[in-house]
Design an enzyme around this catalytic site. Sequence first.
Site, mmCIF file in Angstrom:
data_model
loop_
_atom_site.group_PDB
_atom_site.id
_atom_site.type_symbol
_atom_site.label_atom_id
_atom_site.label_comp_id
_atom_site.label_asym_id
_atom_site.label_seq_id
_atom_site.Cartn_x
_atom_site.Cartn_y
_atom_site.Cartn_z
ATOM 1 N N GLN A 1 -80.442 -2.268 2.578
ATOM 2 C CA GLN A 1 -79.243 -3.075 2.787
ATOM 3 C C GLN A 1 -79.158 -3.567 4.232
ATOM 4 O OE1 GLN A 1 -76.891 0.000 -0.158
ATOM 5 N NE2 GLN A 1 -75.579 -1.162 1.217
ATOM 6 N N ARG B 1 -70.180 3.121 -1.932
ATOM 7 C CA ARG B 1 -69.038 2.210 -1.970
ATOM 8 C C ARG B 1 -67.851 2.758 -1.193
ATOM 9 N NH1 ARG B 1 -68.319 -1.667 -7.213
ATOM 10 N NH2 ARG B 1 -67.546 -3.415 -6.022
ATOM 11 N N CYS B 2 -68.108 3.047 0.045
ATOM 12 C CA CYS B 2 -67.088 3.701 0.846
ATOM 13 C C CYS B 2 -67.402 3.508 2.307
ATOM 14 C CB CYS B 2 -67.106 5.186 0.521
ATOM 15 S SG CYS B 2 -66.243 6.190 1.710
ATOM 16 N N GLU C 1 -65.229 -2.679 -1.501
ATOM 17 C CA GLU C 1 -65.095 -1.262 -1.810
ATOM 18 C C GLU C 1 -63.699 -0.854 -2.266
ATOM 19 O OE1 GLU C 1 -66.509 -0.746 2.138
ATOM 20 O OE2 GLU C 1 -68.024 0.667 1.492
HETATM 21 N N1 MCN Z 1 -65.310 -12.100 -0.874
HETATM 22 C C1 MCN Z 1 -64.494 -13.206 -0.952
HETATM 23 N N2 MCN Z 1 -63.298 -13.213 -0.289
HETATM 24 C C2 MCN Z 1 -62.894 -12.143 0.442
HETATM 25 C C3 MCN Z 1 -63.719 -10.996 0.526
HETATM 26 C C4 MCN Z 1 -64.939 -11.015 -0.133
HETATM 27 O O1 MCN Z 1 -64.850 -14.165 -1.642
HETATM 28 N N3 MCN Z 1 -61.732 -12.171 1.091
HETATM 29 C C5 MCN Z 1 -66.621 -12.088 -1.534
HETATM 30 C C6 MCN Z 1 -67.744 -12.132 -0.498
HETATM 31 O O2 MCN Z 1 -68.039 -13.401 -0.077
HETATM 32 C C7 MCN Z 1 -68.880 -11.429 -1.216
HETATM 33 C C8 MCN Z 1 -68.144 -10.378 -2.036
HETATM 34 O O3 MCN Z 1 -66.806 -10.870 -2.218
HETATM 35 O O4 MCN Z 1 -69.563 -12.333 -2.029
HETATM 36 C C9 MCN Z 1 -68.088 -9.002 -1.330
HETATM 37 O O5 MCN Z 1 -67.715 -9.209 -0.021
HETATM 38 P P1 MCN Z 1 -67.356 -8.073 1.053
HETATM 39 O O6 MCN Z 1 -66.074 -7.449 0.701
HETATM 40 O O7 MCN Z 1 -67.501 -8.701 2.385
HETATM 41 O O8 MCN Z 1 -68.465 -6.941 0.868
HETATM 42 P P2 MCN Z 1 -70.030 -7.033 1.218
HETATM 43 O O9 MCN Z 1 -70.571 -8.317 0.814
HETATM 44 O O10 MCN Z 1 -70.267 -6.545 2.588
HETATM 45 O O11 MCN Z 1 -70.583 -5.985 0.162
HETATM 46 C C10 MCN Z 1 -70.626 -4.611 0.431
HETATM 47 C C11 MCN Z 1 -69.812 -3.820 -0.574
HETATM 48 C C12 MCN Z 1 -70.255 -2.416 -0.508
HETATM 49 S S1 MCN Z 1 -70.200 -1.639 0.988
HETATM 50 C C13 MCN Z 1 -70.764 -1.779 -1.606
HETATM 51 S S2 MCN Z 1 -71.210 -0.164 -1.441
HETATM 52 C C14 MCN Z 1 -70.902 -2.472 -2.857
HETATM 53 C C15 MCN Z 1 -69.994 -3.643 -2.981
HETATM 54 O O12 MCN Z 1 -70.001 -4.385 -1.875
HETATM 55 N N4 MCN Z 1 -72.119 -2.583 -3.428
HETATM 56 C C16 MCN Z 1 -72.288 -3.498 -4.441
HETATM 57 N N5 MCN Z 1 -70.053 -4.318 -4.147
HETATM 58 C C17 MCN Z 1 -71.228 -4.384 -4.830
HETATM 59 N N6 MCN Z 1 -71.392 -5.257 -5.844
HETATM 60 C C18 MCN Z 1 -72.596 -5.344 -6.444
HETATM 61 N N7 MCN Z 1 -72.746 -6.231 -7.445
HETATM 62 N N8 MCN Z 1 -73.658 -4.581 -6.068
HETATM 63 C C19 MCN Z 1 -73.539 -3.662 -5.093
HETATM 64 O O13 MCN Z 1 -74.581 -2.942 -4.712
HETATM 65 CU CU1 CUM Z 2 -70.787 3.407 1.909
HETATM 66 S S1 CUM Z 2 -71.495 2.336 0.390
HETATM 67 MO MO1 CUM Z 2 -71.426 0.448 0.938
HETATM 68 O O1 CUM Z 2 -70.819 0.768 2.494
HETATM 69 O O2 CUM Z 2 -72.987 0.038 1.170
#
Ligand code: MCN
Ligand code: CUM
Length: 791
Positions: free
Chosen positions: A228, A375-376, A745
């Site tokens: 990641q 996911r945390c 998360e």
């Molecule tokens: N998004 C959005 N508007 C927002 C926030 C987010 O449209 N205000 C969209 C983003 O553009 C992105 C998605 O939602 O396409 C997730 O965005 P974000 O909250 O920024 O999280 P990350 O992209 O950094 O993803 C990480 C998070 C984590 S830490 C874990 S663990 C997890 C999760 O995402 N693992 C996943 N969701 C997952 N979903 C899938 N399908 N697979 C994983 O491994």
């Molecule tokens: Cu701690 S699970 Mo996500 O932060 O990749």
Amino acid sequence: MSEATNSTQLDEVRIGGIGASRKRVEDARFIRGRGSYVDDITLPGMLHMEILRSPVAHARIKSIDTSKAWEIPGVRLVLTGEMAAQRNLAWMPTLSYDTQAVLATDKVRFQGQEVACVVADDPYIAKDGCEAIVVEYEPLPAVVNPRQAMAEDAPVIRDDKEGQTDNLCYSWEVGDKEATDRAFEQADVISRLSLHYPRSHPSPIENCGAVASFDQATENLTVYMTTQAPHIIRAAVALVAELPEHMIRIISPDIGGGFGNKVPVYPGYVCAILCSILLGKPVKWIEDKSGNLISTGFARDMYFDGELALRSDGRILGVRFHADTDQGAFFSDAQPSKFKIGLVHSAFACYDVPTGHITARGAYTNKAPGGVAYRCSFRVTEAMFFQERLMAAAAVDVGLDPAEFRRRNLVRDDQFPYRTPFGFLTDSGQYQKCLDLGLEAIGYDQFLEDKEEAAKRGRRLGIGISTMTEPLGAGNSREYDILGIKMFDSAELRVHPTGKAILRTGAKTQGQGHETTWAQIVAHELGIPAADVLVEEGDTDTAPFGMGTYASRSTPVAGAAVAMVSRKIRAKARKLAAHLLEVSEEDIEWELGRFYVRSAPARGVSIQECAAAAYGNMPDGMEPGLENNAYYDPPNLTWPFACYIVTVEVDPESGVWDVLRVVAVDDCGVRINPMIVEGQIMGGLTEAYAMSNMQFITFDADGNCVGSNYMDYLLPTAWETPGFELHEVTTPCPHHPLGAKGVGECAAVGGPAAFVNAVMDALSDTGVRNIDMPVLPDRVWEAIATGQDVS
Ligand code: MCN
Ligand code: CUM
């Protein structure tokens, strides 16, 4: 030049900008089976590696005999810890400043630990090779519980560490002890709760794996791997191997789910790299399911004892709790905060709590390492679970309706930015509004009536609420780093002469849909249709330096960088527009996708025309091209809020409980792609549901891992997963360029407590205060039968 006027301004949703529920572009290849995962990579001359894992949890290694393995035709290399030690690689540093065995030399410290590996012409021969290795173990007593591990007479697990005479990994405290003690002295009611958040596992569909390819001629190393955070891996390899970064290329291709499982650095990756260096050939390692479940990326496993000091009107005066965490045999948490226990002190951030005090200890045990993944954002899940379970118990103790109890304590809209007693600064929110919306959606008052009616007929209905804000988006560089590298992120945008563009970021999607959503940000900022923007992530040779995807940090950090780089491009395009329109820059206005002359709005140029001019018609003295990059260092974490409400019916005869309804109200600020956000919330709720009632990995007294297969560790399917009713509140993030907060998360973090609170509510007349997760029917039945808590 275009002759459009203001009235024909581009429709943002039509071009796939912010707010468009654009279909995920990556799905076109995923649903056709055309994704390209690590296991799809085949390089010329590639060999295959398998890992021999320890069958026992704690034992001294007396001898390892590999001679039989070497004799098997097709076996090319048998690697032991001794051999790795010759390269100074029997141990590796962890991201939490501990050490971890790559291949065991002195002892094995958990069942499933890597002991040796075999490289062969195909994976089956490699497996045969592993089976031919004879290891003589001298068993030692195993410890599988952190509290037992910290007892006086516990066997010392980390005797490899100089000066380590017990199993204490760390101890930590935060808050104001004296003020908190005073608050408890003044309390009318003190409400207590103890619970265990069980060990759980992210279990992505794709296991971990790598294809390492060391070129002996150029001495360059290329590694395709399930990570990641490719740039962090490159930095770690550069530091450990003392190679310059330009000789290392980490490529993270499509990833079949990460969920935190693919943040840590695993011995398998290191072994694949070392084997490729030794053999001068590409080496592929693909973990099997049991290997993944038994050895990688565990989460949670934390014991809490805590209490709330309450005034008789329900106002919280103070909070204190102690947590004991099980770190496994090596402290390998991959987390960027300076707190060994992560962000557990984000607990109670959504409530106006005057003071608090937290103590915590981490212990080594004979279990696989892990802690913060799944996911945390670094033990926030445990924190919010304990918070909301304690809130539910306290509402009963103080004699208030749980919704009203929360309402009286939630931070008010006019209190932001709000400083929590543990030092965080929450940014914004409309907590009461979210709660009210949730209560209305579930029909709270009606349900309470129905529940009472049903009780008369011997039926047990229950309702559970969970409200929380959590810190998403690590980090800001003042407070968060990994290996000394600060937690910023990056984006690079290249607009081609035709107005099409390629965008790269330092994040790495694993299913979250970055290829779709980042293009929407560019569309929003520049008016270039999202379909014209290709998004690429995961290759350290091409992507700008970034810290990867976890902690829902991509939108808060990389997403912000996408906005900022687009704005830089727009600033240059403005100069080009002025040149094309033959007016000064000050006379130019912007509307989506087009600059026009303020005094003559019909005279304008599109962003695409500006792109063409950047390459073919730039003003004298202007550097050609339309490319730029941005590095974004967020001023704070983002603080989304969520309110989850679950109703259940418990069958008193069997303890089986069914979910009636699940209502979710999420406020993650501005939503870039509402459909993807809803998908994230549904996915998180599904995981929350699974954790609440079907998932656990336990260990017997000898340290045998019970549950290292999908017959025992259950993944929820469409069959048992309930439906979710989603609602939305939007409080823009005040410090994010688009007003967005992280969301990935939230539901997995806040969800579990809502399910458990609902079951506990259905049992409220029994005097039972807690049933530990997973809340299995037999535990519920036992609680009803005995009136006692079940752990
Ligand atoms: N998004 C959005 N508007 C927002 C926030 C987010 O449209 N205000 C969209 C983003 O553009 C992105 C998605 O939602 O396409 C997730 O965005 P974000 O909250 O920024 O999280 P990350 O992209 O950094 O993803 C990480 C998070 C984590 S830490 C874990 S663990 C997890 C999760 O995402 N693992 C996943 N969701 C997952 N979903 C899938 N399908 N697979 C994983 O491994
Ligand atoms: Cu701690 S699970 Mo996500 O932060 O990749």
